[in-house]
Design an enzyme around this catalytic site. Structure first.
Site, short mmCIF file in Angstrom:
data_model
loop_
_atom_site.label_atom_id
_atom_site.label_comp_id
_atom_site.label_asym_id
_atom_site.label_seq_id
_atom_site.Cartn_x
_atom_site.Cartn_y
_atom_site.Cartn_z
CG ASP A 57 -1.82 1.21 1.26
OD1 ASP A 57 -2.68 1.35 0.37
OD2 ASP A 57 -1.65 2.04 2.18
CB THR A 90 -1.81 5.79 -2.16
OG1 THR A 90 -1.60 4.37 -2.11
CG2 THR A 90 -3.02 6.12 -1.32
CB THR A 91 1.10 3.19 -5.84
OG1 THR A 91 1.16 2.53 -4.57
CG2 THR A 91 2.41 2.97 -6.57
CG ASP A 393 -6.63 0.37 0.35
OD1 ASP A 393 -6.82 1.23 1.22
OD2 ASP A 393 -5.50 0.02 -0.02
#
Length: 550
Positions: A57, A90-91, A393
């Site tokens: 994550d 997020t990445t 998530d």
């Protein structure tokens, strides 16, 4: 002469500062780059006290880093913002922001002013967002309930429980449906109303969904009932133990009988408090502190349930679900002890149930919010921690899909379509901003390129095929064919391209919108910096010289 307490300022050249900022952001992006996609790898994080975290994550990885560079901190905060607003992606947002900065730095080297690049990036962002909202979104109503299952599976596919994505996707969707509440602008699906509990042991497929609010506590006494209907909950942040005089209080007695009366009165004070709670209508009493074993019989005799030593976070969740008010004292404004019945929370029923090798307390039909609980099973705590992050998530993604009612195809389809469209749009601009828009279009391709590289595919070949399909979509005259070609994305398992809408690779529209906006604004924030001023404290030897001179 230096006055004590003054500081020295040191400035750096604009060129060096910009290069340092870009290098710092690229270094941060490279940390999470290999964790993107269903074939991404995990990171092993060990903190200063030896605490181990295994995750892929992006927000968790960056949140555990000790980042010192100011520009790199912007990307760390960017990942946290994406996680807070959307829950996933997020990445991706970090990679796009870093790529925007890298390409902007190339333009600066070619004597393009940063202000021109910033204007071009903003034009590209607005154009991409408008095109995404008008041409690429797909209503979930047209796809049916299966679209939410597919969105959850897409989110879980890159997680540690990806092999069980079919199983967990159904649990996630059922949990989100179970917490729906009607708002002014339609139904809301609060993720905070879903509780995730971890129970080590067995396999992940032994995980279960519980209808109600469950937490890891049991009755304080076996003599108390296991099940109660029409629950009235009293929430306390104080002990129900035998009252004792303070250490500084001295009592002098002339007779032993008087001492016994003092001890008796100490016990009666707590009994009166318990009677006051029970007379107010409470049949479930929760406290973060202790309850004497001696006093438990009063609850048993009244047919009530008492639970002690509850964690403050769990207590807040109970209060939110049932509407109970957490009391820290019984004292009122007049200095007397009272218990207001309006501070009681309500639920339809409470029970102590045997779930997944453990006994849990479960509230059902809570007054304030609908609640669901997911009991996660797994072989060890590392896997359970990562599974909990994965479920969170997925819950956020499904909640966003329900509330926004629109999804888009994943697997790099949206990024490639926007890239091809922006390249075509840039040619209509007769200003220097055209170059920035072209670089913005190039930056979006970092997502399909990274997905292909992480899956051990030929990124150049796959991205070239994908761009050709989307270029065909831009030039095709048939509307139905154009819509179908826009949905083409990467098939990383077969190392080819496919119609990802038909394959069920879906993401919420809001996830892509936020990614583009947040990444652009973060890149612009760092790109606007043209100087770095560091403040150095005065050296100790200089302080001594200054003091002597004075």
């Amino acid at each position: 002469m230096f006055i004590p307490g003054t500081v020295a300022l040191q400035g750096e050249s604009t060129k060096n500062v910009r290069i340092q900022n870009v290098n710092a952001t690229i270094a941060v992006a490279n940390i999470v780059r290999s964790s993107l996609g269903p074939q991404g790898l995990d990171k092993l994080l060990v903190d200063e006290i030896g605490e181990v975290t295994i995750t892929n994550d992006g927000a968790t990885i960056l949140g555990n880093l000790d980042v010192e560079h100011p520009a790199a901190k912007v990307l760390v905060q960017l990942a946290g913002l994406q996680d807070q607003e959307v829950g996933d992606g997020t990445t991706s947002v970090v990679l796009v922001a870093a790529e925007l900065l890298r390409l902007a730095n190339d333009l600066v080297k070619d004597s393009i002013h940063p202000t021109t690049i910033i204007n071009g990036y903003r034009i590209a962002m607005k154009t991409a967002v408008e095109y995404l909202k008008t041409q690429l979104l797909i209503p979930t109503k047209s796809l049916g309930p299966e679209s939410f299952i597919n969105a959850a599976k897409t989110s879980l596919s890159s997680k540690i429980i990806g092999l069980e994505s079919d199983f967990f996707a159904k649990i996630v969707v059922d949990a989100i449906k179970g917490v729906a509440i009607m708002g002014k602008r339609g139904p809301k699906y609060p993720v905070t109303s879903v509780t995730v509990l971890k129970s080590p042991g067995k396999s992940t497929r032994e995980s279960v969904l519980v209808d109600g609010f469950a937490f890891n506590y049991t009755r304080a006494s076996q003599a108390m009932p296991r099940f109660i209907k029409k629950v009235k909950v009293a929430a306390l942040d104080m002990p129900l133990t035998k009252e004792k005089l303070g250490l500084t209080v001295h009592v002098r007695v002339d007779n032993v009988k008087n001492l016994e009366e003092i001890r008796k009165r100490e016990a009666e004070i707590t009994k009166e408090r318990i009677d006051m709670i029970l007379k107010a209508g409470a049949n479930v009493v929760l406290t973060t502190k202790s309850i004497d074993d001696y006093n438990l019989k009063y609850f048993s005799d009244a047919g009530a349930i008492a639970i002690r030593h509850i964690d403050h976070n769990d207590m807040r969740k109970v209060c939110k679900a049932t509407g109970a008010k957490l009391l820290i004292s019984f004292a009122d404004l007049n200095g007397e002890e009272t218990f207001d019945p309006s501070s009681l929370g309500e639920a339809e029923e409470i029970s102590q149930e045997f779930i997944s090798d453990n006994e849990l307390i479960v509230f059902k039909g809570c007054k304030t919010t609908n609640s669901q609980s997911i009991i996660l099973r797994g072989p060890n705590t590392f896997m359970l921690d990562e599974a909990e992050r994965s479920i969170h998530d997925a819950l956020c993604i499904v909640s966003q899909a329900f509330e926004s009612r629109y999804v888009v195809p994943g697997g790099g389809a949206i990024e490639t379509e926007l890239s091809v469209y922006l390249e075509k749009f840039a040619k209509t601009l007769a200003t220097k901003e055209q170059l920035a828009v072209m670089q913005f279009a190039e930056a979006l391709l970092v997502i399909p390129k990274t997905l292909a590289v992480n899956a051990a595919c030929d990124a150049i070949d796959l991205v070239a095929k994908l761009r050709a399909k989307h270029h065909e979509a831009q030039t095709c005259e048939d509307e139905e064919t154009r819509k179908k070609l826009r949905n083409f994305g990467l098939d990383l398992f077969e190392q080819n391209i496919r119609d990802n809408l038909h394959a069920g690779i879906l993401e919420p529209l809001i996830s892509k919108l936020k990614m583009i906006k947040f990444a652009t604004e973060a890149a612009i924030t760092i790109l606007r910096i043209d100087d770095l001023i560091k403040i150095y404290p005065e050296a100790d030897d200089q302080k001594e010289e200054d003091m002597e001179a004075m």
